[in-house]
Design a protein around this motif. Structure first.
Motif, PDB file in Angstrom:
ATOM      1  N   LEU A 113     -13.330  -8.439  -2.610  1.00 11.93           N
ATOM      2  CA  LEU A 113     -12.913  -9.213  -3.782  1.00 11.93           C
ATOM      3  C   LEU A 113     -11.949 -10.344  -3.435  1.00 11.93           C
ATOM      4  N   GLY A 114     -11.482 -10.361  -2.193  1.00 11.30           N
ATOM      5  CA  GLY A 114     -10.494 -11.363  -1.814  1.00 11.30           C
ATOM      6  C   GLY A 114      -9.093 -11.016  -2.245  1.00 11.30           C
ATOM      7  N   GLY A 115      -8.862  -9.756  -2.514  1.00 12.03           N
ATOM      8  CA  GLY A 115      -7.570  -9.272  -2.990  1.00 12.03           C
ATOM      9  C   GLY A 115      -7.762  -8.344  -4.161  1.00 12.03           C
ATOM     10  N   VAL A 116      -6.687  -7.736  -4.633  1.00  7.81           N
ATOM     11  CA  VAL A 116      -6.740  -6.811  -5.763  1.00  7.81           C
ATOM     12  C   VAL A 116      -5.585  -7.114  -6.707  1.00  7.81           C
ATOM     13  N   ASP A 117      -5.895  -7.249  -7.983  1.00  6.17           N
ATOM     14  CA  ASP A 117      -4.877  -7.473  -9.010  1.00  6.17           C
ATOM     15  C   ASP A 117      -4.699  -6.269  -9.928  1.00  6.17           C
ATOM     16  N   ILE A 118      -5.784  -5.523 -10.149  1.00  2.00           N
ATOM     17  CA  ILE A 118      -5.787  -4.426 -11.115  1.00  2.00           C
ATOM     18  C   ILE A 118      -6.383  -3.187 -10.455  1.00  2.00           C
ATOM     19  N   VAL A 119      -5.718  -2.060 -10.590  1.00  2.12           N
ATOM     20  CA  VAL A 119      -6.230  -0.791 -10.080  1.00  2.12           C
ATOM     21  C   VAL A 119      -6.278   0.200 -11.225  1.00  2.12           C
ATOM     22  N   CYS A 120      -7.433   0.791 -11.445  1.00  2.00           N
ATOM     23  CA  CYS A 120      -7.600   1.825 -12.473  1.00  2.00           C
ATOM     24  C   CYS A 120      -7.882   3.146 -11.782  1.00  2.00           C
ATOM     25  N   ALA A 146      -1.855   3.739  -2.044  1.00  4.69           N
ATOM     26  CA  ALA A 146      -2.728   2.851  -1.276  1.00  4.69           C
ATOM     27  C   ALA A 146      -2.725   1.425  -1.801  1.00  4.69           C
ATOM     28  N   PHE A 147      -2.671   1.270  -3.128  1.00  5.06           N
ATOM     29  CA  PHE A 147      -2.836  -0.059  -3.716  1.00  5.06           C
ATOM     30  C   PHE A 147      -1.533  -0.762  -4.057  1.00  5.06           C
ATOM     31  N   LEU A 148      -0.448  -0.027  -4.232  1.00  3.83           N
ATOM     32  CA  LEU A 148       0.809  -0.657  -4.643  1.00  3.83           C
ATOM     33  C   LEU A 148       1.247  -1.768  -3.684  1.00  3.83           C
ATOM     34  N   PRO A 149       1.166  -1.572  -2.369  1.00  3.27           N
ATOM     35  CA  PRO A 149       1.557  -2.678  -1.477  1.00  3.27           C
ATOM     36  C   PRO A 149       0.723  -3.930  -1.679  1.00  3.27           C
ATOM     37  N   ASN A 181       1.054  -9.770  -4.177  1.00  5.12           N
ATOM     38  CA  ASN A 181       0.539 -10.876  -4.985  1.00  5.12           C
ATOM     39  C   ASN A 181       1.685 -11.692  -5.568  1.00  5.12           C
ATOM     40  N   PRO A 182       1.521 -13.008  -5.670  1.00  3.91           N
ATOM     41  CA  PRO A 182       2.592 -13.832  -6.245  1.00  3.91           C
ATOM     42  C   PRO A 182       2.996 -13.409  -7.661  1.00  3.91           C
ATOM     43  N   ASP A 183       2.004 -12.965  -8.464  1.00  5.71           N
ATOM     44  CA  ASP A 183       2.325 -12.553  -9.839  1.00  5.71           C
ATOM     45  C   ASP A 183       2.131 -11.057 -10.053  1.00  5.71           C
ATOM     46  N   GLY A 184       2.248 -10.305  -8.979  1.00  4.87           N
ATOM     47  CA  GLY A 184       2.192  -8.846  -9.105  1.00  4.87           C
ATOM     48  C   GLY A 184       0.807  -8.328  -9.391  1.00  4.87           C
ATOM     49  N   GLY A 185       0.697  -7.416 -10.315  1.00  7.57           N
ATOM     50  CA  GLY A 185      -0.586  -6.802 -10.636  1.00  7.57           C
ATOM     51  C   GLY A 185      -0.402  -5.752 -11.716  1.00  7.57           C
ATOM     52  N   HIS A 186      -1.412  -4.913 -11.878  1.00  5.82           N
ATOM     53  CA  HIS A 186      -1.363  -3.901 -12.932  1.00  5.82           C
ATOM     54  C   HIS A 186      -2.055  -2.635 -12.453  1.00  5.82           C
ATOM     55  N   GLU A 225       9.153  -0.457 -10.798  1.00  2.65           N
ATOM     56  CA  GLU A 225       8.447  -1.652 -10.332  1.00  2.65           C
ATOM     57  C   GLU A 225       8.252  -2.647 -11.473  1.00  2.65           C
ATOM     58  N   PRO A 226       9.277  -3.393 -11.841  1.00  2.51           N
ATOM     59  CA  PRO A 226       9.156  -4.300 -12.983  1.00  2.51           C
ATOM     60  C   PRO A 226       8.138  -5.417 -12.782  1.00  2.51           C
ATOM     61  N   ARG A 227       7.787  -5.748 -11.537  1.00  4.87           N
ATOM     62  CA  ARG A 227       6.793  -6.798 -11.308  1.00  4.87           C
ATOM     63  C   ARG A 227       5.363  -6.291 -11.458  1.00  4.87           C
ATOM     64  N   ILE A 228       5.207  -4.983 -11.499  1.00  9.99           N
ATOM     65  CA  ILE A 228       3.872  -4.404 -11.600  1.00  9.99           C
ATOM     66  C   ILE A 228       3.684  -3.829 -12.996  1.00  9.99           C
ATOM     67  N   GLY A 229       2.679  -4.313 -13.706  1.00 11.54           N
ATOM     68  CA  GLY A 229       2.369  -3.730 -15.000  1.00 11.54           C
ATOM     69  C   GLY A 229       1.837  -2.317 -14.825  1.00 11.54           C
TER      70      GLY A 229
END
Length: 275
Positions: free
Chosen positions: A79-86, A122-125, A130-135, A172-176
């Motif tokens: 995907l070229g990176g990960v922003d959202i992990v469910c 695994a995914f938190l790092p 990411n510049p704008d974090g993730g969720h 982790e306030p930067r991570i939703g």
């Protein structure tokens, strides 16, 4: 924390994505414009789902940290990176606590709780880089907010998911962060034993037909289709909601539990005053 107004161009991974709620989450994320990879422990179902959705897929056993690490690396590459992990993979058999074997407890906690822990670790790092974090979305249950008879092991695992998500939100306030607490949803969780490993000490956990089990009472809330739950998840991500609730009709069970806890505090205060 991110401030996304929509999910167009975001990159998401969904475990347990071959069926049920996971498939619905994947559908809703795609509908919202995200690029999605699904992962599942069932290879045939995974291939079928990936073909139907037209997205990449990866076999994963969430009980194994190494397997989830490999998923994270594969998702970032594809995907070229990960922003959202469910972290959605889960099981839902039932059994009275007095009858449960150690293998019952291990299987339940390995999938439902350790699977989420492995996903977070695994995914938190990746998200933090990411510049704008993730969720992160962790699937719990209404049983993670109020326990019910014969669902003790399940509730223990889901209470753990709720606690993990609440603590992560504070740390982790930067991570939703969102904890999904669904009620009755059309899924294959009622056939969880199809993926159970051999239990050397037997066990009492059995698959539960929620239609006939009476857990939600004779006038229980309506069953939802997975895509409806997926859209609730998308809304929670965009609006940075900590709790994603599918069935407000079930609030009474949670309110009753909280009222009992508040009453216990009041009684303790009264005893102290008269000590």
């Amino acid at each position: 924390m991110h401030h996304w107004t929509d999910l167009r161009g975001r990159r998401a991974v969904v475990t347990g994505g071959a069926s049920g709620i996971g498939y619905g989450i994947a559908q809703a994320l795609i509908e919202a414009g995200a690029a999605v990879m699904i992962a599942d422990v069932e290879p045939a179902a995974l291939d079928t789902a990936a073909a139907a959705l037209g997205i990449p897929a990866r076999h994963v056993d969430v009980r194994e940290r190494g397997s989830v690490d490999e998923l994270a690396a594969a998702a970032a590459a594809a995907l070229g990176g990960v922003d959202i992990v469910c972290n959605n993979a889960g099981i839902g058999p039932a059994g009275r606590i007095e009858h449960l074997s150690i293998s019952d407890w291990q299987w339940m906690l390995d999938v439902n709780l350790w699977g989420v822990i492995h996903g977070v670790q695994a995914f938190l790092p990746l998200l933090k880089s990411n510049p704008d974090g993730g969720h992160i979305v962790n699937t719990a249950s209404m049983s993670g907010l109020a326990a019910a008879p014969s669902l003790g092991a399940y509730a223990v695992s889901k209470f753990g998911v709720v606690a993990l998500t609440e603590a992560l939100s504070a740390e982790e306030p930067r991570i939703g962060t969102t904890v999904l607490c669904p009620g009755p949803v059309r899924s294959r969780i009622g056939a969880s034993s199809r993926n159970r490993p051999a239990a050397p000490d037997g066990g009492a956990l059995v698959d539960l037909d929620l239609d006939t089990a009476g857990i939600f009472g004779p006038d229980g809330p309506p069953w939802l289709e997975p895509i409806a739950v997926g859209r609730i998840v998308v809304d929670a991500i965009v609006n940075r909601r900590l709790y994603a609730i599918t069935h407000p009709q079930l609030a009474g069970r949670v309110k009753a539990r909280h009222a009992a806890i508040e009453a216990a505090f009041a009684e303790a205060a009264e005893r102290k005053e008269h000590a």
